[in-house]
Design an enzyme around this catalytic site. Structure first.
Site, mmCIF file in Angstrom:
data_model
loop_
_atom_site.group_PDB
_atom_site.id
_atom_site.type_symbol
_atom_site.label_atom_id
_atom_site.label_comp_id
_atom_site.label_asym_id
_atom_site.label_seq_id
_atom_site.Cartn_x
_atom_site.Cartn_y
_atom_site.Cartn_z
ATOM 1 N N ASN A 100 67.661 37.670 -41.499
ATOM 2 C CA ASN A 100 66.761 37.384 -40.381
ATOM 3 C C ASN A 100 66.373 38.733 -39.779
ATOM 4 O O ASN A 100 67.213 39.413 -39.177
ATOM 5 C CB ASN A 100 67.454 36.497 -39.343
ATOM 6 C CG ASN A 100 66.562 36.234 -38.130
ATOM 7 O OD1 ASN A 100 65.797 37.099 -37.708
ATOM 8 N ND2 ASN A 100 66.656 35.045 -37.562
ATOM 9 N N GLU A 156 62.316 34.742 -39.626
ATOM 10 C CA GLU A 156 61.762 35.220 -38.359
ATOM 11 C C GLU A 156 60.791 36.377 -38.568
ATOM 12 O O GLU A 156 60.938 37.443 -37.981
ATOM 13 C CB GLU A 156 62.861 35.599 -37.360
ATOM 14 C CG GLU A 156 63.250 34.430 -36.460
ATOM 15 C CD GLU A 156 63.750 34.841 -35.087
ATOM 16 O OE1 GLU A 156 64.921 35.232 -34.989
ATOM 17 O OE2 GLU A 156 62.979 34.751 -34.111
ATOM 18 N N ASP A 163 68.994 31.759 -42.155
ATOM 19 C CA ASP A 163 69.618 31.735 -40.836
ATOM 20 C C ASP A 163 69.794 30.266 -40.477
ATOM 21 O O ASP A 163 68.838 29.615 -40.084
ATOM 22 C CB ASP A 163 68.727 32.465 -39.835
ATOM 23 C CG ASP A 163 69.261 32.350 -38.407
ATOM 24 O OD1 ASP A 163 70.324 31.730 -38.212
ATOM 25 O OD2 ASP A 163 68.600 32.880 -37.497
ATOM 26 N N ASN A 219 71.622 28.994 -38.109
ATOM 27 C CA ASN A 219 71.894 28.752 -36.691
ATOM 28 C C ASN A 219 73.030 27.736 -36.504
ATOM 29 O O ASN A 219 73.024 26.939 -35.564
ATOM 30 C CB ASN A 219 70.630 28.333 -35.943
ATOM 31 C CG ASN A 219 69.840 29.545 -35.450
ATOM 32 O OD1 ASN A 219 70.419 30.470 -34.877
ATOM 33 N ND2 ASN A 219 68.546 29.549 -35.670
ATOM 34 N N ASP A 235 74.461 33.143 -40.791
ATOM 35 C CA ASP A 235 73.562 33.377 -41.930
ATOM 36 C C ASP A 235 74.366 33.124 -43.201
ATOM 37 O O ASP A 235 75.414 33.740 -43.408
ATOM 38 C CB ASP A 235 73.025 34.806 -41.893
ATOM 39 C CG ASP A 235 72.256 35.077 -40.615
ATOM 40 O OD1 ASP A 235 71.045 34.804 -40.590
ATOM 41 O OD2 ASP A 235 72.874 35.524 -39.624
ATOM 42 N N ASP A 284 68.940 41.750 -34.784
ATOM 43 C CA ASP A 284 70.255 41.312 -34.279
ATOM 44 C C ASP A 284 71.077 40.641 -35.389
ATOM 45 O O ASP A 284 72.261 40.373 -35.186
ATOM 46 C CB ASP A 284 70.140 40.431 -33.025
ATOM 47 C CG ASP A 284 69.068 39.358 -33.112
ATOM 48 O OD1 ASP A 284 68.308 39.324 -34.097
ATOM 49 O OD2 ASP A 284 68.988 38.543 -32.170
ATOM 50 N N HIS A 285 70.468 40.399 -36.550
ATOM 51 C CA HIS A 285 71.181 39.883 -37.724
ATOM 52 C C HIS A 285 71.333 40.988 -38.772
ATOM 53 O O HIS A 285 70.417 41.801 -38.951
ATOM 54 C CB HIS A 285 70.403 38.749 -38.394
ATOM 55 C CG HIS A 285 70.216 37.531 -37.544
ATOM 56 N ND1 HIS A 285 70.869 36.349 -37.789
ATOM 57 C CD2 HIS A 285 69.425 37.305 -36.459
ATOM 58 C CE1 HIS A 285 70.491 35.436 -36.898
ATOM 59 N NE2 HIS A 285 69.616 35.990 -36.077
#
Length: 257
Positions: free
Chosen positions: A7, A34, A146, A148, A217, A246-247
């Site tokens: 991501n 994303e 991802d 989530n 992930d 941030d991933h």
DNA sequence: ATGGCATTGCAACAATGA
């Protein structure tokens, strides 16, 4: 064969990093989530210069997924094609050298009592239906992205803080188990000596330096691939330095073909 | 209970994320 999920939190903001990462790590397939941009604005030519094909399903501002590969993809599908009027670009799949790679940017879900969480639930149901109707647990298939969803307490930095959130709750854990029951295996858990477990760390509260993250992930594989998995690892180094996502990328190395 | 940080699009900081 090296298959990666990452991501990037905007491919335009992460363009230089993504090009450098691909150059350094030479994945065969890299699944991106994303993108936050349209297909027209995706840096297709920059990746082509590195020898990568790109199939994208983007949209303005939010969401967006892509598959980059060394070989030409076949049988590309964008979205679930299930008749649902869904403007969110979150799913793309294609076949590379006989491996079906399905890339999902699963909905976050906002708050547990929100419309966004209802959408997440519905999306997970639509994914299950898509797998039933368009895929088989007997074929070589990777479901990555991802998710989530943190599938287990060991995937969460602070269980007390995260329990009951949209990322870590009994219903989401059951949804993840449902994917395993369909015939998928969490490739990361085929191995028990991981240096890095988490794949996401909040930009805030110095979460990365404190290693306060989540493993959300994933790369799930069908039975024909399980015995071929060599190593699954998180590239924590990519989360360091100036302007990271941030991933971090999660890398699956396997013997294929 | 809230913000904290980052990104986009629109030009107001609001929406979204995890």
């Amino acid at each position: 064969m090296r298959i990666v999920t990452w991501n990037v939190n905007s491919i335009r903001a992460r363009r230089e990093r993504a090009l450098a990462w691909v150059t350094q790590h030479q994945p065969d397939v890299i699944a991106l989530q994303e993108l936050k941009t349209t297909d027209e604005a995706f840096p297709t030519d920059d990746f082509a210069a590195l020898g990568y094909h790109a199939v994208t399903w983007g949209q303005k501002t939010y969401n967006g997924v892509a598959l980059l590969s060394r070989t030409q993809p076949t049988d590309v599908v964008r979205g679930f094609d299930d008749g649902v009027d869904d403007p969110q670009a979150r799913f793309i799949a294609a076949t590379f050298e006989g491996v079906r790679v399905c890339c999902g940017y699963f909905p976050n879900g906002g708050e547990p009592d929100s419309d966004k969480y209802q959408y997440k639930r519905a999306w997970l149901g639509r994914l299950d239906a898509w797998l039933d109707d368009h895929a088989s647990a007997d074929e070589a298939l990777v479901l990555c992205g991802d998710f989530n969803i943190a599938p287990d307490a060991s995937d969460v930095c602070n269980v007390n803080a995260w329990e009951g959130t949209v990322l870590f709750n009994p219903e989401m854990r059951a949804a993840f188990r449902g994917l395993l029951d369909w015939g998928l295996t969490d490739s990361f858990r085929l191995q028990d000596d991981h240096d890095v477990v988490f794949s996401w760390w909040d930009y805030r509260r110095l979460a990365f330096v404190r290693n306060q993250g989540l493993r959300i992930d994933h790369l799930l594989v069908t039975e024909p691939l399980v015995a071929r998995v060599e190593r699954v690892w998180v590239d924590r180094a990519e989360r360091k330095g100036e302007s990271p996502s941030d991933h971090a990328p999660v890398v699956l190395d396997m013997r294929w073909p």
